[in-house]
Design a protein around this motif. Structure first.
Motif, PDB file in Angstrom:
ATOM      1  N   GLU A 299      40.691  34.968  39.533  1.00  8.17           N
ATOM      2  CA  GLU A 299      40.249  35.350  40.873  1.00  8.17           C
ATOM      3  C   GLU A 299      39.070  36.322  40.812  1.00  8.17           C
ATOM      4  O   GLU A 299      38.090  36.172  41.546  1.00  8.17           O
ATOM      5  CB  GLU A 299      41.412  35.991  41.636  1.00  8.17           C
ATOM      6  CG  GLU A 299      41.077  36.359  43.071  1.00  8.17           C
ATOM      7  CD  GLU A 299      42.256  36.980  43.804  1.00  8.17           C
ATOM      8  OE1 GLU A 299      42.031  37.531  44.900  1.00  8.17           O
ATOM      9  OE2 GLU A 299      43.387  36.928  43.275  1.00  8.17           O
ATOM     10  N   GLU A 300      39.165  37.309  39.906  1.00  8.11           N
ATOM     11  CA  GLU A 300      38.058  38.251  39.766  1.00  8.11           C
ATOM     12  C   GLU A 300      36.813  37.546  39.238  1.00  8.11           C
ATOM     13  O   GLU A 300      35.690  37.863  39.637  1.00  8.11           O
ATOM     14  CB  GLU A 300      38.446  39.399  38.835  1.00  8.11           C
ATOM     15  CG  GLU A 300      37.343  40.448  38.714  1.00  8.11           C
ATOM     16  CD  GLU A 300      37.755  41.638  37.861  1.00  8.11           C
ATOM     17  OE1 GLU A 300      38.057  42.683  38.442  1.00  8.11           O
ATOM     18  OE2 GLU A 300      37.764  41.506  36.617  1.00  8.11           O
ATOM     19  N   ARG A 301      37.011  36.570  38.350  1.00  6.86           N
ATOM     20  CA  ARG A 301      35.864  35.844  37.798  1.00  6.86           C
ATOM     21  C   ARG A 301      35.101  35.112  38.902  1.00  6.86           C
ATOM     22  O   ARG A 301      33.865  35.132  38.933  1.00  6.86           O
ATOM     23  CB  ARG A 301      36.310  34.863  36.720  1.00  6.86           C
ATOM     24  CG  ARG A 301      35.142  34.092  36.109  1.00  6.86           C
ATOM     25  CD  ARG A 301      35.554  33.320  34.883  1.00  6.86           C
ATOM     26  NE  ARG A 301      36.435  32.205  35.188  1.00  6.86           N
ATOM     27  CZ  ARG A 301      37.024  31.440  34.274  1.00  6.86           C
ATOM     28  NH1 ARG A 301      36.843  31.721  32.993  1.00  6.86           N
ATOM     29  NH2 ARG A 301      37.806  30.445  34.620  1.00  6.86           N
ATOM     30  N   VAL A 302      35.822  34.469  39.805  1.00  7.53           N
ATOM     31  CA  VAL A 302      35.174  33.779  40.918  1.00  7.53           C
ATOM     32  C   VAL A 302      34.380  34.771  41.758  1.00  7.53           C
ATOM     33  O   VAL A 302      33.223  34.505  42.145  1.00  7.53           O
ATOM     34  CB  VAL A 302      36.225  33.055  41.789  1.00  7.53           C
ATOM     35  CG1 VAL A 302      35.581  32.535  43.076  1.00  7.53           C
ATOM     36  CG2 VAL A 302      36.854  31.905  41.017  1.00  7.53           C
ATOM     37  N   LYS A 303      34.973  35.921  42.017  1.00  9.84           N
ATOM     38  CA  LYS A 303      34.304  36.951  42.815  1.00  9.84           C
ATOM     39  C   LYS A 303      33.012  37.414  42.148  1.00  9.84           C
ATOM     40  O   LYS A 303      31.949  37.492  42.788  1.00  9.84           O
ATOM     41  CB  LYS A 303      35.251  38.136  43.006  1.00  9.84           C
ATOM     42  CG  LYS A 303      34.620  39.332  43.704  1.00  9.84           C
ATOM     43  CD  LYS A 303      35.587  40.514  43.714  1.00  9.84           C
ATOM     44  CE  LYS A 303      34.925  41.771  44.267  1.00  9.84           C
ATOM     45  NZ  LYS A 303      35.831  42.948  44.215  1.00  9.84           N
ATOM     46  N   VAL A 304      33.088  37.713  40.865  1.00  7.86           N
ATOM     47  CA  VAL A 304      31.917  38.206  40.133  1.00  7.86           C
ATOM     48  C   VAL A 304      30.850  37.126  40.038  1.00  7.86           C
ATOM     49  O   VAL A 304      29.657  37.377  40.268  1.00  7.86           O
ATOM     50  CB  VAL A 304      32.327  38.699  38.722  1.00  7.86           C
ATOM     51  CG1 VAL A 304      31.093  39.024  37.888  1.00  7.86           C
ATOM     52  CG2 VAL A 304      33.229  39.925  38.829  1.00  7.86           C
ATOM     53  N   ASN A 306      30.307  34.535  41.959  1.00 10.29           N
ATOM     54  CA  ASN A 306      29.682  34.287  43.265  1.00 10.29           C
ATOM     55  C   ASN A 306      28.732  35.407  43.669  1.00 10.29           C
ATOM     56  O   ASN A 306      27.658  35.166  44.242  1.00 10.29           O
ATOM     57  CB  ASN A 306      30.756  34.098  44.331  1.00 10.29           C
ATOM     58  CG  ASN A 306      31.462  32.765  44.225  1.00 10.29           C
ATOM     59  OD1 ASN A 306      30.938  31.827  43.615  1.00 10.29           O
ATOM     60  ND2 ASN A 306      32.644  32.658  44.798  1.00 10.29           N
ATOM     61  N   ALA A 307      29.128  36.649  43.367  1.00  8.71           N
ATOM     62  CA  ALA A 307      28.275  37.788  43.709  1.00  8.71           C
ATOM     63  C   ALA A 307      26.962  37.742  42.922  1.00  8.71           C
ATOM     64  O   ALA A 307      25.884  38.015  43.465  1.00  8.71           O
ATOM     65  CB  ALA A 307      29.016  39.092  43.423  1.00  8.71           C
ATOM     66  N   ILE A 373      29.640  45.332  41.990  1.00 11.50           N
ATOM     67  CA  ILE A 373      30.716  44.462  42.447  1.00 11.50           C
ATOM     68  C   ILE A 373      32.041  45.237  42.462  1.00 11.50           C
ATOM     69  O   ILE A 373      32.428  45.802  41.452  1.00 11.50           O
ATOM     70  CB  ILE A 373      30.819  43.200  41.539  1.00 11.50           C
ATOM     71  CG1 ILE A 373      29.507  42.436  41.582  1.00 11.50           C
ATOM     72  CG2 ILE A 373      32.000  42.328  41.938  1.00 11.50           C
ATOM     73  CD1 ILE A 373      29.406  41.344  40.549  1.00 11.50           C
TER      74      ILE A 373
END
Length: 373
Positions: A299-304, A306-307, A373
């Motif tokens: 989940e954190e990987r997707v966030k990072v 995308n950012a 982030i």
């Protein structure tokens, strides 16, 4: 911002590369030209191997090496569970059974203790014959060959060093592609030293292996190309690619490898307080095929990711699926409880831009974006 900026590299090396290519065009020796011989010798000298044979690609290099070891049906080949598919594909194509082995979390490379355990379990089961170990130099860093060699010697197994990403890395000054009984590398364009197409090389100190490689790479030839004494392949590096690689190898030796390490050190210094950064053990030097962060979870990987994308920064995931979870190996059911690190890394790794032409301003922009982030 590109993940690997091959266009920028070409602009820097344009004069030399264009001149090299023009010479090949003028000479007209497109297969087996003098540049191929020159490159083979320079690669052997650089890596510290007695013999080097260039070939069509890194996958062919692995295949030919496995043929030299006599890998076939009924054999077990021990392969890291966290690697590119070719590391496992090639022994499977020879009819062998891949036994996947977990990796060390911080180096991403083969765990020697888990390797020992896997070999012991295969022997105890008695269904397969342990045949060889494939150790991968992932993301530019050599596997721990001191430990792996002890395990290999304990069971009398040869090591195939898959240095597709490791070219230029070293342990206490000894270069990648010199640690295996046979070692291989790839010159795919995105590699630390890449051509403008496909290419590969095979290294060994063993004359018998070398002679067999030379035969296998050219249709199983014997004393000359129309005397075919075994079934082989058509796997040759063409002269144009050799010419390009000669110019790129010089730049790599002169300054690109140094630049890669300077950039990696800057990344680590700026990011280490907020991210899990790559570990390079004492005595090891990486060629930084990738600079890979370990995030908290998927989940954190997707966030990072995308950012960073929103800021124009390219990233890549190497590799999102561990080998034992690949569809092609869906029936794999051996030592599954010992493959937890690889599965965990597949959910957490994220590679950020890495190439020798990143400017300080690029590094600061990337790191500032990550820290925000």
């Amino acid at each position: 911002m590109q993940f690997i900026d091959l266009q920028k590299q070409y602009q820097v090396l344009k004069s030399g590369i264009d001149s090299r290519i023009q010479k090949v065009l003028d000479d007209g020796h497109y297969i087996g030209g003098e540049e191929v011989k020159e490159l083979s010798q320079k690669l052997a000298d650089y890596c510290g191997a007695k013999y080097c044979l260039t070939c069509a690609n890194g996958t062919d290099a692995l295949t030919i090496a496995l043929r030299c070891f006599g890998v076939g049906k009924g054999d077990a080949v021990f392969v890291p569970d966290f690697t590119f598919f070719a590391s496992a594909e090639t022994p499977a194509l020879e009819g062998a059974i891949c036994i996947f082995v977990d990796v060390e979390e911080r180096t991403f490379n083969l765990d020697a203790d888990k390797l020992d355990k896997a070999i012991t379990e295969v022997l105890a089961e008695g269904k397969l014959t342990p045949k060889c170990i494939i150790a991968v130099d992932l993301f530019g860093q050599c596997a721990d060959y001191t430990k792996i060699r002890k395990v290999a010697d304990k069971y009398g197994l040869p090591i195939l060093e898959d240095g597709a990403q490791g070219f230029g890395g070293s342990i206490n000054g000894k270069k990648a592609c010199s640690f295996g009984d046979i070692s291989t590398t790839s010159f795919f364009p995105a590699k630390p030293v890449g051509c403008y197409g496909d290419g590969g090389a095979i290294f060994t100190d063993n004359k018998e292996y070398y002679d067999l490689m030379c035969s296998l790479a050219v249709h199983g030839k014997g004393s000359y190309k129309y005397d075919n004494i075994r079934i082989g392949y058509n796997s040759r590096l063409d002269t144009v690619q050799a010419a390009i690689l000669l110019e790129k190898l010089k730049a790599f030796e002169d300054y690109e490898l140094v630049n890669r390490n300077v950039i990696a050190n800057k990344y680590t210094e700026l990011l280490k307080e907020k991210y899990i950064t790559p570990l390079v053990p004492k005595g090891f030097e990486s060629s930084w095929a990738q600079y890979t962060l370990i995030l908290k979870d998927a989940e954190e990987r997707v966030k990072v990711q995308n950012a960073l994308k929103s800021k124009g920064i390219q990233t890549m995931i190497y590799y999102p699926i561990a080998m034992h979870n690949q569809t092609a190996f869906k029936n794999y059911n051996f030592n599954l409880s010992d493959l937890k690190v690889s599965s965990n890394l597949a959910d957490r790794v994220l590679s950020i831009p890495m190439h020798p032409y990143l400017e300080d301003s690029d590094i600061e922009y990337i790191c500032n974006a990550l820290l925000e982030i």
